[in-house]
Write an enzyme that holds these catalytic residues in place. Structure first.
Site, short mmCIF file in Angstrom:
data_model
loop_
_atom_site.label_atom_id
_atom_site.label_comp_id
_atom_site.label_asym_id
_atom_site.label_seq_id
_atom_site.Cartn_x
_atom_site.Cartn_y
_atom_site.Cartn_z
N ASP A 1 0.83 -1.20 0.00
CA ASP A 1 0.00 0.00 0.00
C ASP A 1 0.87 1.26 0.00
O ASP A 1 0.54 2.25 -0.66
CB ASP A 1 -0.92 0.00 1.23
CG ASP A 1 -1.82 -1.22 1.26
OD1 ASP A 1 -2.24 -1.67 0.18
OD2 ASP A 1 -2.09 -1.73 2.37
N HIS B 1 -5.42 -3.77 5.29
CA HIS B 1 -4.86 -4.10 3.98
C HIS B 1 -5.94 -4.61 3.03
O HIS B 1 -5.79 -5.63 2.38
CB HIS B 1 -3.75 -5.15 4.16
CG HIS B 1 -2.98 -5.45 2.91
ND1 HIS B 1 -2.37 -4.49 2.15
CD2 HIS B 1 -2.74 -6.63 2.28
CE1 HIS B 1 -1.76 -5.05 1.13
NE2 HIS B 1 -1.99 -6.35 1.17
#
Length: 329
Positions: free
Chosen positions: A151, A178
């Protein structure tokens, strides 16, 4: 001797991840485990002229035991990738059992190892690993990490496309979890500082949150984000090895962790996220794993709204992971 074990080494993430780990100068032994093909992957990597010795194991003949014994670091990319039309619940049902069994092997054969969990859904698989290690009496909260580095890599890359700066020089803290709405990019804290319009912030945020869908679509259902995830996993593994083997100080990486790993700041960290036990914060690494978990800092009103949306989703995912283990006992 620094032994690194990769569980799920023959898959789309496992193979490139193993390649990158073979190139890491800290690694002296690379142990590969999977249900198929791992001896072949090991033989292939073994021809690369770096010092790390590579071995491959299958489930037969106590392969998991041999792969894990004396491991300093265990990385888990095992599991099936998300495919078009597959819900995260579908993904959970398959991968939860795989991760549970591997965590049991870690508890039995590598109880002191640092464990990096890549297998999705990370928001649930990290609690699964923790619960298994707790049941076996070998849980060390400072050594368990959910890998959310992808990310941050995406945030740097996508931001650079607007600013035209080198993405390697850009750092965007990404907190939360996530998956989709649980991913909270703190663009207000981007380094070096940059100014974005509100429209750019909203578009960047959505792209960072759903970058995985972009890859799945581009691959036309033939796969998910494997190469970028492998690089993200290798980067985090390298940071762990730098801190725990080389003794480097001041290394900070994002990770989805059990917040009681930082006793000194735990109460404040939990309070900021409405009592969640797990959350992805910036984590400062040290010789024992987690040295300190850094808080949110000053965040914008837009980021506060993202956080408020992420917390209920995270709570459900955490409860799902814990319930999966408790229901099997």
């Amino acid at each position: 001797m620094v032994k690194v074990a990769v569980l799920g080494a023959s898959g789309g993430i496992g193979q490139p991840l193993s390649l990158l780990l073979k190139l890491n100068e800290c690694v002296t032994e690379l142990s590969l485990y999977d249900i198929v093909n791992s001896p072949g992957v090991a033989a292939d990597l073994g021809h690369i002229n770096t010092p790390a010795r590579v071995t491959g194991y299958l489930p037969a003949d106590e392969g998991l035991k041999h792969a894990l014994t004396k491991a300093h670091l265990v990385v888990i990319p095992a599991g099936v990738p998300r495919k078009p039309g597959m819900t995260r619940d579908d993904l959970f049902k398959i991968n939860a059992g795989i991760v549970r069994d591997l965590a049991t092997g870690i508890a039995q054969h590598a109880p002191n190892a640092y464990v990096l969990i890549i297998s999705n859904p990370v928001n649930s698989t990290v609690p699964i690993v923790v619960e298994v290690l707790k049941k076996h009496g070998v849980f060390d909260p400072k050594k368990i990490f959910g890998v959310t580095t992808l990310d941050v890599i995406r945030a740097s890359t996508f931001s650079s496309e607007i600013s035209c700066k080198d993405p390697r020089d850009i750092r965007v803290p990404v907190v939360g979890g996530h998956s989709g709405p649980t991913i909270v990019p703190l663009l207000s804290q981007i380094s070096p500082p940059q100014s974005f319009t509100q429209e750019q912030i909203e578009k960047l945020t959505h792209r960072i949150q759903y970058g995985g869908d972009e890859v799945v679509k581009a691959k036309d259902g033939a796969g998910s984000a494997t190469l970028s995830m492998a690089q993200a996993g290798a980067r985090f593994a390298s940071s762990i090895l730098d801190a725990t083997v080389k003794g480097k100080a001041g290394i900070i990486e994002p990770s989805y962790v059990y917040l009681e790993a930082d006793n000194e700041h735990c109460a404040n960290l939990k309070k900021a996220v409405e009592g969640l036990e797990y959350f992805s914060y910036n984590v400062e690494l040290g010789p024992g794993g987690i040295h300190k978990i850094h808080g949110l800092g000053e965040i914008s009103e837009h980021e506060k709204k993202l956080l408020a949306a992420a917390i209920p989703e995270l709570k459900l995912s955490i409860e799902k992971g814990i319930s999966f283990i408790n229901s099997k006992l």
